[in-house]
Motif scaffolding. Structure first.
Motif, PDB file in Angstrom:
ATOM      1  N   LEU A 310     -14.801   1.020  42.044  1.00 58.37           N
ATOM      2  CA  LEU A 310     -14.459   1.111  43.458  1.00 58.37           C
ATOM      3  C   LEU A 310     -15.559   0.459  44.275  1.00 58.37           C
ATOM      4  O   LEU A 310     -16.741   0.773  44.119  1.00 58.37           O
ATOM      5  CB  LEU A 310     -14.294   2.576  43.860  1.00 58.37           C
ATOM      6  N   ALA A 311     -15.188  -0.507  45.103  1.00 56.69           N
ATOM      7  CA  ALA A 311     -16.173  -1.286  45.850  1.00 56.69           C
ATOM      8  C   ALA A 311     -16.300  -0.766  47.272  1.00 56.69           C
ATOM      9  O   ALA A 311     -15.298  -0.432  47.923  1.00 56.69           O
ATOM     10  CB  ALA A 311     -15.775  -2.755  45.870  1.00 56.69           C
ATOM     11  N   VAL A 312     -17.561  -0.668  47.740  1.00 54.88           N
ATOM     12  CA  VAL A 312     -17.853  -0.283  49.114  1.00 54.88           C
ATOM     13  C   VAL A 312     -18.120  -1.546  49.912  1.00 54.88           C
ATOM     14  O   VAL A 312     -18.690  -2.508  49.392  1.00 54.88           O
ATOM     15  CB  VAL A 312     -19.072   0.672  49.163  1.00 54.88           C
ATOM     16  N   GLN A 313     -17.699  -1.539  51.169  1.00 58.68           N
ATOM     17  CA  GLN A 313     -17.909  -2.700  52.020  1.00 58.68           C
ATOM     18  C   GLN A 313     -19.383  -3.101  52.013  1.00 58.68           C
ATOM     19  O   GLN A 313     -20.269  -2.272  52.240  1.00 58.68           O
ATOM     20  CB  GLN A 313     -17.440  -2.388  53.446  1.00 58.68           C
ATOM     21  N   GLY A 314     -19.677  -4.391  51.693  1.00 55.15           N
ATOM     22  CA  GLY A 314     -21.038  -4.881  51.618  1.00 55.15           C
ATOM     23  C   GLY A 314     -21.579  -4.938  50.209  1.00 55.15           C
ATOM     24  O   GLY A 314     -22.665  -5.462  49.989  1.00 55.15           O
ATOM     25  N   GLN A 315     -20.829  -4.448  49.234  1.00 59.46           N
ATOM     26  CA  GLN A 315     -21.269  -4.442  47.844  1.00 59.46           C
ATOM     27  C   GLN A 315     -20.863  -5.743  47.139  1.00 59.46           C
ATOM     28  O   GLN A 315     -19.881  -6.395  47.510  1.00 59.46           O
ATOM     29  CB  GLN A 315     -20.653  -3.249  47.111  1.00 59.46           C
ATOM     30  N   THR A 316     -21.621  -6.154  46.125  1.00 59.73           N
ATOM     31  CA  THR A 316     -21.317  -7.338  45.326  1.00 59.73           C
ATOM     32  C   THR A 316     -20.918  -6.910  43.920  1.00 59.73           C
ATOM     33  O   THR A 316     -21.664  -6.175  43.262  1.00 59.73           O
ATOM     34  CB  THR A 316     -22.515  -8.291  45.260  1.00 59.73           C
ATOM     35  N   LEU A 317     -19.758  -7.382  43.474  1.00 54.95           N
ATOM     36  CA  LEU A 317     -19.266  -7.079  42.135  1.00 54.95           C
ATOM     37  C   LEU A 317     -19.222  -8.360  41.295  1.00 54.95           C
ATOM     38  O   LEU A 317     -19.079  -9.458  41.841  1.00 54.95           O
ATOM     39  CB  LEU A 317     -17.864  -6.458  42.198  1.00 54.95           C
ATOM     40  N   ARG A 368     -18.026 -16.938  35.233  1.00 56.47           N
ATOM     41  CA  ARG A 368     -18.576 -15.731  35.872  1.00 56.47           C
ATOM     42  C   ARG A 368     -18.396 -15.838  37.377  1.00 56.47           C
ATOM     43  O   ARG A 368     -18.769 -16.829  37.989  1.00 56.47           O
ATOM     44  CB  ARG A 368     -20.054 -15.587  35.506  1.00 56.47           C
ATOM     45  N   LEU A 369     -17.827 -14.792  37.971  1.00 60.50           N
ATOM     46  CA  LEU A 369     -17.539 -14.793  39.409  1.00 60.50           C
ATOM     47  C   LEU A 369     -18.233 -13.613  40.074  1.00 60.50           C
ATOM     48  O   LEU A 369     -18.135 -12.471  39.598  1.00 60.50           O
ATOM     49  CB  LEU A 369     -16.022 -14.713  39.647  1.00 60.50           C
ATOM     50  N   THR A 374     -19.257  -8.743  51.525  1.00 59.85           N
ATOM     51  CA  THR A 374     -19.751  -9.034  52.871  1.00 59.85           C
ATOM     52  C   THR A 374     -19.298 -10.416  53.327  1.00 59.85           C
ATOM     53  O   THR A 374     -18.864 -10.605  54.473  1.00 59.85           O
ATOM     54  CB  THR A 374     -21.296  -8.966  52.896  1.00 59.85           C
ATOM     55  N   LYS A 375     -19.375 -11.389  52.418  1.00 60.73           N
ATOM     56  CA  LYS A 375     -19.005 -12.765  52.771  1.00 60.73           C
ATOM     57  C   LYS A 375     -17.515 -13.026  52.620  1.00 60.73           C
ATOM     58  O   LYS A 375     -16.959 -13.883  53.307  1.00 60.73           O
ATOM     59  CB  LYS A 375     -19.785 -13.741  51.883  1.00 60.73           C
ATOM     60  N   LEU A 376     -16.866 -12.317  51.694  1.00 64.15           N
ATOM     61  CA  LEU A 376     -15.447 -12.547  51.440  1.00 64.15           C
ATOM     62  C   LEU A 376     -14.612 -11.500  52.158  1.00 64.15           C
ATOM     63  O   LEU A 376     -14.891 -10.302  52.063  1.00 64.15           O
ATOM     64  CB  LEU A 376     -15.158 -12.494  49.933  1.00 64.15           C
ATOM     65  N   ASP A 377     -13.651 -11.954  52.874  1.00 67.77           N
ATOM     66  CA  ASP A 377     -12.746 -11.036  53.579  1.00 67.77           C
ATOM     67  C   ASP A 377     -11.690 -10.570  52.586  1.00 67.77           C
ATOM     68  O   ASP A 377     -10.632 -11.171  52.445  1.00 67.77           O
ATOM     69  CB  ASP A 377     -12.117 -11.743  54.771  1.00 67.77           C
ATOM     70  N   VAL A 399      -7.188  -8.420  37.382  1.00 66.40           N
ATOM     71  CA  VAL A 399      -7.788  -7.094  37.438  1.00 66.40           C
ATOM     72  C   VAL A 399      -7.706  -6.614  38.890  1.00 66.40           C
ATOM     73  O   VAL A 399      -7.782  -7.413  39.825  1.00 66.40           O
ATOM     74  CB  VAL A 399      -9.246  -7.135  36.931  1.00 66.40           C
ATOM     75  N   THR A 400      -7.543  -5.306  39.070  1.00 63.46           N
ATOM     76  CA  THR A 400      -7.359  -4.739  40.407  1.00 63.46           C
ATOM     77  C   THR A 400      -8.709  -4.443  41.059  1.00 63.46           C
ATOM     78  O   THR A 400      -9.629  -3.924  40.417  1.00 63.46           O
ATOM     79  CB  THR A 400      -6.529  -3.455  40.342  1.00 63.46           C
ATOM     80  N   LEU A 401      -8.825  -4.786  42.345  1.00 63.72           N
ATOM     81  CA  LEU A 401     -10.023  -4.511  43.137  1.00 63.72           C
ATOM     82  C   LEU A 401      -9.658  -3.607  44.306  1.00 63.72           C
ATOM     83  O   LEU A 401      -8.733  -3.920  45.080  1.00 63.72           O
ATOM     84  CB  LEU A 401     -10.623  -5.824  43.653  1.00 63.72           C
ATOM     85  N   ASN A 402     -10.349  -2.483  44.454  1.00 60.87           N
ATOM     86  CA  ASN A 402     -10.157  -1.564  45.581  1.00 60.87           C
ATOM     87  C   ASN A 402     -11.426  -1.530  46.416  1.00 60.87           C
ATOM     88  O   ASN A 402     -12.533  -1.341  45.884  1.00 60.87           O
ATOM     89  CB  ASN A 402      -9.831  -0.154  45.085  1.00 60.87           C
ATOM     90  N   VAL A 403     -11.277  -1.732  47.718  1.00 64.82           N
ATOM     91  CA  VAL A 403     -12.411  -1.746  48.645  1.00 64.82           C
ATOM     92  C   VAL A 403     -12.241  -0.600  49.636  1.00 64.82           C
ATOM     93  O   VAL A 403     -11.173  -0.437  50.249  1.00 64.82           O
ATOM     94  CB  VAL A 403     -12.497  -3.091  49.388  1.00 64.82           C
TER      95      VAL A 403
END
Length: 451
Positions: A310-317, A368-369, A374-377, A399-403
């Protein structure tokens, strides 16, 4: 039925049969006369300038009038183009009609033309051990004292490849096809592990003195300077040459009965990709065709980790895409993001590694991505997709990403929060009521004891 009537009917049937036979023969002749007039390049080496050096080659246009019957004189009835030297106009007799293939006769006005080249040919014995028995007598027959030529042709869209050896009495332009080798699989693609048939067939003029002395067949492989003998067969002594190639075979019965010299590979491997040369030998002469085999296997694509945290706004995955088990080498990896609203947008190719080769010859490559929220909307999340574009087909994995922590919650989020608040409020009221009721009961019982 009276006898005169019966004779009349029999006569009529006989007449009908004769007319049908004549019509059929005329049809066959019409078909044989439909052979193309081939424009060819006559290529030969120029005379050397001395010192044992060979001069450059010269080429000039020539015309080949094809016929299947040596007694037909219709081949020269057409007028030759003005840009062709009359000395380079030849009549070719091909009883097998190999040169009458439809792909050698393009529609009138067609821009694309079949490829055709004719060269002088010099008959000579071969010292290859599977060919040498054909000329073990050491004598050169008088039959070889003539003008010999080889032709190499390829039909439109690579439908057919043909090689012929032709003989003409000295100083004449009446050529007869003595040996022809053909293939209907000029370019072949195969999946990994599948059986492969590389077509090759040959025809020999039975009236030629060379036809009764046996034949030999040879298959060779070439790719980027690497060459090897795949299979060789001596038809005179009925022996296969010893080779290190495994899983390659011929249909020997079809070879002797029908001239079927096709190569059979039991299971395609990456190392099988390349050029194959099918050569057919008669005493003193040889004709060969070239085929191309490409083993194509699409990649298997996967993403690691298989589920993103689970990603928090401003985090890099970080996500990694692995494409494996593909051939040939060329592959294009890229990333896409598909939001909850269904809209897709590219994320680039990421950081792509070099190729790695497995034990079976297939390749693997990874990308690798880094996803910087923060930079990607990325909104509230969506699907992160890795796309692999390959000759064998396009493959992808996702793969599913949840922000969370998105600045402007949607109506659904607001309704969800209201629902949670109501549930919490109801739970607090229930607990408060429970404790209040328990306290009142305890106080009442204590008053009764005091009295």
């Amino acid at each position: 039925m009276t006898e005169p009537k019966r004779l009349t009917i029999m006569t009529e049937l006989s007449t009908i049969y004769k007319l049908s036979l004549v019509t059929f023969i005329c049809f066959i002749k019409a078909c044989s006369s439909s052979c193309p007039v081939l424009e060819c390049w006559f290529v030969q080496e120029k005379t050397g300038r001395g010192g044992g050096l060979t001069g450059a080659t010269s080429q000039e246009k020539c015309l080949l009038h094809i016929r299947t019957d040596a007694h037909s004189h219709t081949a020269k009835s057409q007028q030759s183009p003005s840009d062709i030297n009359p000395d380079r106009v030849y009549s070719i007799t091909d009883p097998a009609a190999t040169l009458c293939h439809h792909s050698l006769n393009p529609p009138r006005g067609s821009v694309e033309k079949p490829q055709c080249e004719i060269n002088p040919f010099s008959p000579q014995p071969s010292d290859l051990k599977w060919v040498a028995p054909l000329t073990d007598s050491g004598l050169s027959p008088i039959y070889l004292e003539a003008d010999w030529f080889s032709t190499s042709l390829q039909g439109l869209n690579k439908q057919v490849a043909i090689s012929t050896i032709m003989r003409a009495p000295t100083a004449t332009k009446e050529h007869n096809v003595i040996l022809s080798v053909t293939s209907n699989t000029v370019s072949v693609q195969s999946r990994l592990g599948e059986p492969v048939l590389l077509d090759c067939g040959f025809w020999v003029d039975s009236s030629s003195p060379l036809s009764g002395s046996g034949f030999a067949v040879e298959w060779r492989y070439q790719f980027r300077g690497d060459g090897r003998l795949v299979l060789a067969y001596d038809g005179k002594t009925d022996r296969l040459a010893d080779t290190k190639e495994k899983g390659a075979s011929l249909d020997l019965e079809g070879l002797h009965e029908k001239g079927n010299a096709s190569l059979i590979l039991q299971g395609a491997e990456v190392r099988h990709s390349g050029m194959y040369i099918c050569s057919v030998y008669l005493p003193h002469i040889v004709a060969q065709v070239t085929l191309e085999l490409e083993v194509v296997e699409p990649p298997s694509v996967s993403i690691y980790p298989s589920s993103l945290p689970l990603a928090v706004q401003g985090q890099t995955l970080t996500a990694q895409c692995e494409a494996s088990g593909f051939a040939p080498l060329s592959l294009e990896l890229s990333w896409e993001f598909q939001g909850i609203d269904g809209k897709s947008r590219p994320l680039g190719s990421g950081s792509v590694t070099g190729h790695r080769q497995a034990w079976d010859g297939t390749y693997s490559q990874s990308s690798r991505l880094e996803l910087d929220t923060t930079k990607l909307d990325l909104g509230r999340g969506g699907e992160v997709i890795c796309v692999a574009v390959h000759l064998g087909g396009t493959r992808q994995a996702s793969v599913t990403l949840n922000v969370i922590g998105f600045s402007t919650p949607s109506i659904e989020d607001s309704m969800g929060m209201v629902g949670v608040a109501l549930v919490l409020y109801g739970l607090i009221k229930f607990v408060s009521w429970t404790f209040t009721s328990s306290g009142s009961d305890v106080a009442g019982q204590q008053e009764k004891k005091d009295k």
